[in-house]
Design an enzyme around this catalytic site. Structure first.
Site, PDB file in Angstrom:
ATOM      1  N   THR A   1     -26.340  -1.319 -44.265  1.00  0.00           N
ATOM      2  CA  THR A   1     -26.901  -0.317 -43.537  1.00  0.00           C
ATOM      3  C   THR A   1     -28.505   0.025 -43.958  1.00  0.00           C
ATOM      4  OG1 THR A   1     -26.486   1.927 -42.743  1.00  0.00           O
ATOM      5  CG2 THR A   1     -26.307   1.641 -45.358  1.00  0.00           C
ATOM      6  N   TYR A   2     -29.170   0.983 -43.402  1.00  0.00           N
ATOM      7  CA  TYR A   2     -30.464   1.203 -43.587  1.00  0.00           C
ATOM      8  C   TYR A   2     -30.624   2.692 -44.045  1.00  0.00           C
ATOM      9  CZ  TYR A   2     -35.137   3.140 -42.688  1.00  0.00           C
ATOM     10  OH  TYR A   2     -36.269   3.818 -42.705  1.00  0.00           O
TER      11      TYR A   2
ATOM     12  N   ALA B   1     -23.464   6.826 -40.563  1.00  0.00           N
ATOM     13  CA  ALA B   1     -22.860   5.816 -41.428  1.00  0.00           C
ATOM     14  C   ALA B   1     -21.795   6.232 -42.484  1.00  0.00           C
ATOM     15  CB  ALA B   1     -23.386   4.575 -41.707  1.00  0.00           C
TER      16      ALA B   1
ATOM     17  N   GLY C   1     -19.698   5.189 -46.011  1.00  0.00           N
ATOM     18  CA  GLY C   1     -19.525   4.119 -46.966  1.00  0.00           C
ATOM     19  C   GLY C   1     -19.318   4.752 -48.207  1.00  0.00           C
TER      20      GLY C   1
ATOM     21  N   ALA D   1     -24.640   8.993 -44.301  1.00  0.00           N
ATOM     22  CA  ALA D   1     -26.064   8.764 -44.002  1.00  0.00           C
ATOM     23  C   ALA D   1     -26.209   9.292 -42.408  1.00  0.00           C
ATOM     24  CB  ALA D   1     -26.653   7.345 -44.135  1.00  0.00           C
TER      25      ALA D   1
ATOM     26  N   CYS E   1     -23.905  -2.242 -40.261  1.00  0.00           N
ATOM     27  CA  CYS E   1     -22.309  -2.123 -40.341  1.00  0.00           C
ATOM     28  C   CYS E   1     -21.720  -3.073 -39.526  1.00  0.00           C
ATOM     29  CB  CYS E   1     -21.783  -0.735 -39.774  1.00  0.00           C
ATOM     30  SG  CYS E   1     -22.658   0.585 -40.301  1.00  0.00           S
TER      31      CYS E   1
END
Length: 217
Positions: A62-63, A133, A135, A148, A164
């Site tokens: 992810t970013y 996202a 995690g 995020a 992802c």
């Protein structure tokens, strides 16, 4: 905050929570970077234009970057509910509730973790964009890492990865600003706080935690 400092501080704080310290939700912002979760595939890093960090959290690439609200969630699930699936679903509910404050309908998908926006036009091809996202990692039932939410992110920066691990062309990424809402991080924080109260319970304000001694300048 640079990612290595955040990761080291999270490790320390999670240990303190296991020993009885108060739970913590830590809202911050990172410089542009990519993180690779425990399931990340090497081929999903398309263009390492930003620093890449390995992370013990669940998920893939992810970013993180300016305009994105990162929320690191350090909760003691042994005092709540020891159910990983229920915890991830609660995180999704948290984001969905925050989006509702902007009259945005966020949705979960059984086969894709995170929060999605259905942008399929009437009569058009299917299109769904991820706006948040998720995690997480659990250690002795204390959670860390988290979510995020794209608020006013530069979405072109996601082009350096397969976000992802989702490769289907009908799935993309979006943000509140991309949806036409002139939202700021402060706006997002207020919505996140309100929704957190509804899903997880009340909070109190706290000063930012000090950096770990290993990473403090």
């Amino acid at each position: 905050m640079p990612y290595p400092e955040a990761a080291a501080t999270m490790e320390r704080l999670a240990g303190e929570i296991r020993s009885g310290a108060p739970e913590l939700v830590w809202l911050l912002e990172h410089p542009p970077l990519y993180t690779a979760g425990a399931s990340a595939r090497d081929g999903d890093l398309l263009d390492p234009r930003f620093p890449v960090f390995r992370s013990p959290r669940g998920g893939q690439y992810t970013y993180h970057g300016p305009g994105q609200r990162v929320a690191y969630v350090m909760l003691d699930l042994s005092a709540r509910r020891q159910d990983v699936r229920a915890f991830v679903a609660a995180l999704e509910d948290w984001i969905i509730g925050a989006l509702a404050e902007f009259s945005v309908r966020g949705e979960r998908r059984e086969d894709r973790v995170g929060v999605w926006i259905d942008r399929t036009a009437p009569g058009g091809p299917r299109r769904e964009d991820k706006i948040a996202a998720i995690g997480v990692r659990l250690r002795r039932w204390v959670s860390f890492h988290g979510v995020a939410l794209n608020v006013e992110s530069d979405l072109s920066h996601f082009g350096g990865i397969v976000p992802c691990g989702v490769t289907a062309p009908e799935f993309g990424v979006t943000s509140l600003v991309d949806l036409g809402l002139p939202a700021t991080l402060d706006d997002a924080d207020a919505a996140l706080r309100q929704s957190f109260h509804e899903v997880f319970g009340p909070t109190i304000s706290a000063a930012p935690p000090p950096l770990s001694k290993e990473t403090a300048p």
